[in-house]
Scaffold this motif. Structure first.
Motif, PDB file in Angstrom:
ATOM      1  N   LEU A   1      27.836 -61.508  46.056  1.00 56.91           N
ATOM      2  CA  LEU A   1      26.803 -61.520  47.092  1.00 56.91           C
ATOM      3  C   LEU A   1      26.478 -60.132  47.628  1.00 56.91           C
ATOM      4  O   LEU A   1      25.367 -59.901  48.115  1.00 56.91           O
ATOM      5  N   ARG A   2      27.434 -59.220  47.542  1.00 60.16           N
ATOM      6  CA  ARG A   2      27.186 -57.861  48.041  1.00 60.16           C
ATOM      7  C   ARG A   2      26.787 -56.904  46.911  1.00 60.16           C
ATOM      8  O   ARG A   2      26.744 -55.690  47.116  1.00 60.16           O
ATOM      9  N   HIS A   3      26.497 -57.477  45.752  1.00 55.91           N
ATOM     10  CA  HIS A   3      26.054 -56.670  44.607  1.00 55.91           C
ATOM     11  C   HIS A   3      24.930 -57.409  43.901  1.00 55.91           C
ATOM     12  O   HIS A   3      25.044 -57.810  42.735  1.00 55.91           O
ATOM     13  N   ILE A   4      23.827 -57.599  44.624  1.00 52.76           N
ATOM     14  CA  ILE A   4      22.665 -58.318  44.118  1.00 52.76           C
ATOM     15  C   ILE A   4      21.793 -57.351  43.315  1.00 52.76           C
ATOM     16  O   ILE A   4      21.527 -56.225  43.750  1.00 52.76           O
ATOM     17  N   HIS A   5      21.359 -57.785  42.146  1.00 52.50           N
ATOM     18  CA  HIS A   5      20.531 -56.944  41.283  1.00 52.50           C
ATOM     19  C   HIS A   5      19.218 -56.606  42.002  1.00 52.50           C
ATOM     20  O   HIS A   5      18.614 -57.451  42.657  1.00 52.50           O
ATOM     21  N   PRO A   6      18.747 -55.353  41.879  1.00 50.97           N
ATOM     22  CA  PRO A   6      17.554 -54.939  42.636  1.00 50.97           C
ATOM     23  C   PRO A   6      16.234 -55.522  42.138  1.00 50.97           C
ATOM     24  O   PRO A   6      15.224 -55.456  42.855  1.00 50.97           O
TER      25      PRO A   6
ATOM     26  N   PRO B   1      13.905 -58.388  41.872  1.00 52.06           N
ATOM     27  CA  PRO B   1      13.813 -59.714  42.487  1.00 52.06           C
ATOM     28  C   PRO B   1      13.597 -60.834  41.472  1.00 52.06           C
ATOM     29  O   PRO B   1      14.026 -61.968  41.706  1.00 52.06           O
ATOM     30  N   LYS B   2      12.971 -60.531  40.354  1.00 50.22           N
ATOM     31  CA  LYS B   2      12.685 -61.580  39.369  1.00 50.22           C
ATOM     32  C   LYS B   2      13.958 -62.105  38.691  1.00 50.22           C
ATOM     33  O   LYS B   2      13.973 -63.228  38.181  1.00 50.22           O
ATOM     34  N   GLN B   3      15.020 -61.285  38.709  1.00 46.17           N
ATOM     35  CA  GLN B   3      16.241 -61.711  38.024  1.00 46.17           C
ATOM     36  C   GLN B   3      17.119 -62.613  38.901  1.00 46.17           C
ATOM     37  O   GLN B   3      17.954 -63.353  38.382  1.00 46.17           O
ATOM     38  N   ARG B   4      17.000 -62.531  40.196  1.00 50.76           N
ATOM     39  CA  ARG B   4      17.613 -63.489  41.134  1.00 50.76           C
ATOM     40  C   ARG B   4      19.103 -63.715  40.842  1.00 50.76           C
ATOM     41  O   ARG B   4      19.550 -64.839  40.681  1.00 50.76           O
ATOM     42  N   ARG B   5      19.851 -62.638  40.805  1.00 50.93           N
ATOM     43  CA  ARG B   5      21.267 -62.779  40.435  1.00 50.93           C
ATOM     44  C   ARG B   5      22.084 -61.618  40.959  1.00 50.93           C
ATOM     45  O   ARG B   5      21.538 -60.598  41.416  1.00 50.93           O
ATOM     46  N   SER B   6      23.381 -61.778  40.894  1.00 47.09           N
ATOM     47  CA  SER B   6      24.278 -60.654  41.147  1.00 47.09           C
ATOM     48  C   SER B   6      24.525 -59.909  39.834  1.00 47.09           C
ATOM     49  O   SER B   6      24.087 -60.334  38.769  1.00 47.09           O
ATOM     50  N   ILE B   7      25.202 -58.782  39.918  1.00 47.86           N
ATOM     51  CA  ILE B   7      25.376 -57.951  38.729  1.00 47.86           C
ATOM     52  C   ILE B   7      26.368 -58.571  37.749  1.00 47.86           C
ATOM     53  O   ILE B   7      27.237 -59.366  38.115  1.00 47.86           O
ATOM     54  N   THR B   8      26.220 -58.199  36.497  1.00 49.01           N
ATOM     55  CA  THR B   8      27.086 -58.694  35.430  1.00 49.01           C
ATOM     56  C   THR B   8      28.339 -57.817  35.304  1.00 49.01           C
ATOM     57  O   THR B   8      28.447 -56.733  35.900  1.00 49.01           O
ATOM     58  N   ILE B   9      29.267 -58.280  34.475  1.00 48.81           N
ATOM     59  CA  ILE B   9      30.459 -57.482  34.165  1.00 48.81           C
ATOM     60  C   ILE B   9      30.055 -56.134  33.563  1.00 48.81           C
ATOM     61  O   ILE B   9      30.565 -55.089  33.958  1.00 48.81           O
TER      62      ILE B   9
END
Length: 412
Positions: free
Chosen positions: A340-345, A347-355
């Motif tokens: 939740l504190r590493h949300i991808h910038p 907006p269309k991807q709507r997710r947190s970052i991957t490994i």
């Protein structure tokens, strides 16, 4: 420096520090110690596939460092750790030039002390440094590297600052570390090219072989002249680290725990599951930044959003969106629990970052494979020393050792 330096890595983790040292070509790894099996498997795989080390399985000792005598002399038929001839057998007749590593930092971290009801005063990890000291005393390397979080400078688990105990312990075995650690040894890794806001205490210590030498002067020269020569002129950003990775978009319809188009075929580049509700929150937050709305630019607004969408109250805001044009916030082991504190910038991807994105922000090369469970992968990445910084440190330690040697010869 003509010959390679023989090194031992303690608390090796997944090998961020070790990998940076290996990349320099300046070191001959005699052995490394790590007690968590996913980290050990990942590190062995890295040494074999990247560096062609066919003895990696024997070099990486999977063992509890607090059982120091067994670690050194060997152990047999242990229920958890099997059998090994020990670290002394690996070292053989070689002299040890460098011992490096960082005891697990959760007991020193400010966040950990806030979360723990007793400020982590009872945490056994407060004193893992004692095992580090024992091994240094046993092998007597010329230089040591002791890495940890900023919180180690203020941690007081027993009424005495832990850093004062560490300083005294090094002094008792005739090693000197810099006097003002906060001024010299607290390093902002963004200044060394790491695209992530990450401050770490990098303690470099020297074995005192001559009473005529001012080792404090040499240590100041290391921090103020030698190490700083590796700083970058321009800080790297999230965009620098992540922009060329393929996007991962949410599915129109979620099926069970499948919520994203996780088909990039890039190691570790797949999104964890996020509900439609969370995806909506991520979009709103990232889009607000993209359009310059600044609706959620303060903690109160983020706390209110969390309450509105989840019906739960919190005193600490849960969300943070990475900014393309800035370094990331710190990549922590906590990523294993949620993103939740590493949300991808985007907006269309709507997710947190991957490994893989976390690994990129930690400066792991793309050929560094993370093949364990997601929880273990995020934990080992978050706890690692960024290999890019480790590489730069590994490049300058031989210069520092040459300086020490020339000064000792001059005054001999």
């Amino acid at each position: 420096m003509a010959k390679k330096l023989n090194n031992i890595e303690l608390f090796a983790g997944v090998g961020g520090l070790l990998d940076g040292f290996e990349q320099t070509g300046n070191y001959n790894l005699l052995g490394a110690v790590e007690w968590l099996k996913p980290q050990v498997r990942t590190l062995i795989n890295r040494l074999e596939t990247k560096y062609g080390d066919q003895n990696a399985t024997n070099k990486i000792l999977n063992f509890d460092i607090q059982r120091t005598d067994e670690l050194l002399k060997g152990w047999e038929n242990d229920d958890e750790f099997g059998t090994s001839k020990g670290l002394d057998n690996l070292v053989g007749n070689n002299s040890v030039d460098v011992i490096s590593g960082g005891p697990p930092c959760q007991a020193y971290s400010l966040a950990g002390r806030i979360r723990d009801t007793n400020g982590m005063k009872d945490d056994y990890r407060n004193f893992l440094f004692e095992a580090y000291i024992k091994i240094v005393a046993h092998y007597r390397p010329k230089v040591i590297v002791f890495e940890n979080v900023e919180g180690i400078l203020s941690a007081i688990p027993t009424g005495e600052k832990i850093i004062d105990l560490i300083r005294t312990s090094f002094n008792d075995i005739d090693y000197e570390i810099i006097n003002d650690l906060r001024q010299h040894a607290l390093i902002d890794l963004t200044e060394y090219g790491v695209p992530q806001k990450r401050k770490r205490v990098i303690i470099v210590g020297v074995r005192k072989d001559s009473s005529a030498i001012d080792y404090q002067c040499l240590l100041r020269s290391f921090y103020n002249n030698i190490l700083v020569s590796m700083k970058v002129s321009k800080k790297n950003t999230v965009k620098d680290a992540l922009a060329d990775l393929p996007p991962i978009y949410p599915l129109k319809e979620q099926v069970a725990k499948k919520a994203y188009e996780n088909n990039s075929c890039i190691n570790g580049h797949y999104s964890r599951f996020h509900s439609k509700r969370d995806q909506g929150i991520f979009y709103e937050l990232a889009n607000d930044i993209e359009i310059g709305g600044n609706k959620y630019s303060n903690a109160d607004a983020l706390i209110e959003l969390y309450y509105e969408r989840t019906g739960k109250k919190t005193n600490v805001h849960k969300y943070h969106v990475l900014r393309w044009d800035e370094p990331s916030n710190t990549i922590p082991a906590h990523l294993k629990k949620d993103g939740l504190r590493h949300i991808h910038p985007d907006p269309k991807q709507r997710r947190s970052i991957t490994i893989r994105e976390a690994a990129r922000l930690q400066t792991f090369d793309d050929d560094f494979e993370f093949n364990e469970a997601m929880v273990a992968n995020f934990e080992m990445i978050g706890n690692a020393v960024p290999p890019l910084f480790a590489y730069k440190l590994g490049e300058v330690l031989p210069i520092f050792m040459d300086l020490i040697e020339s000064e000792e010869k001059r005054l001999d």
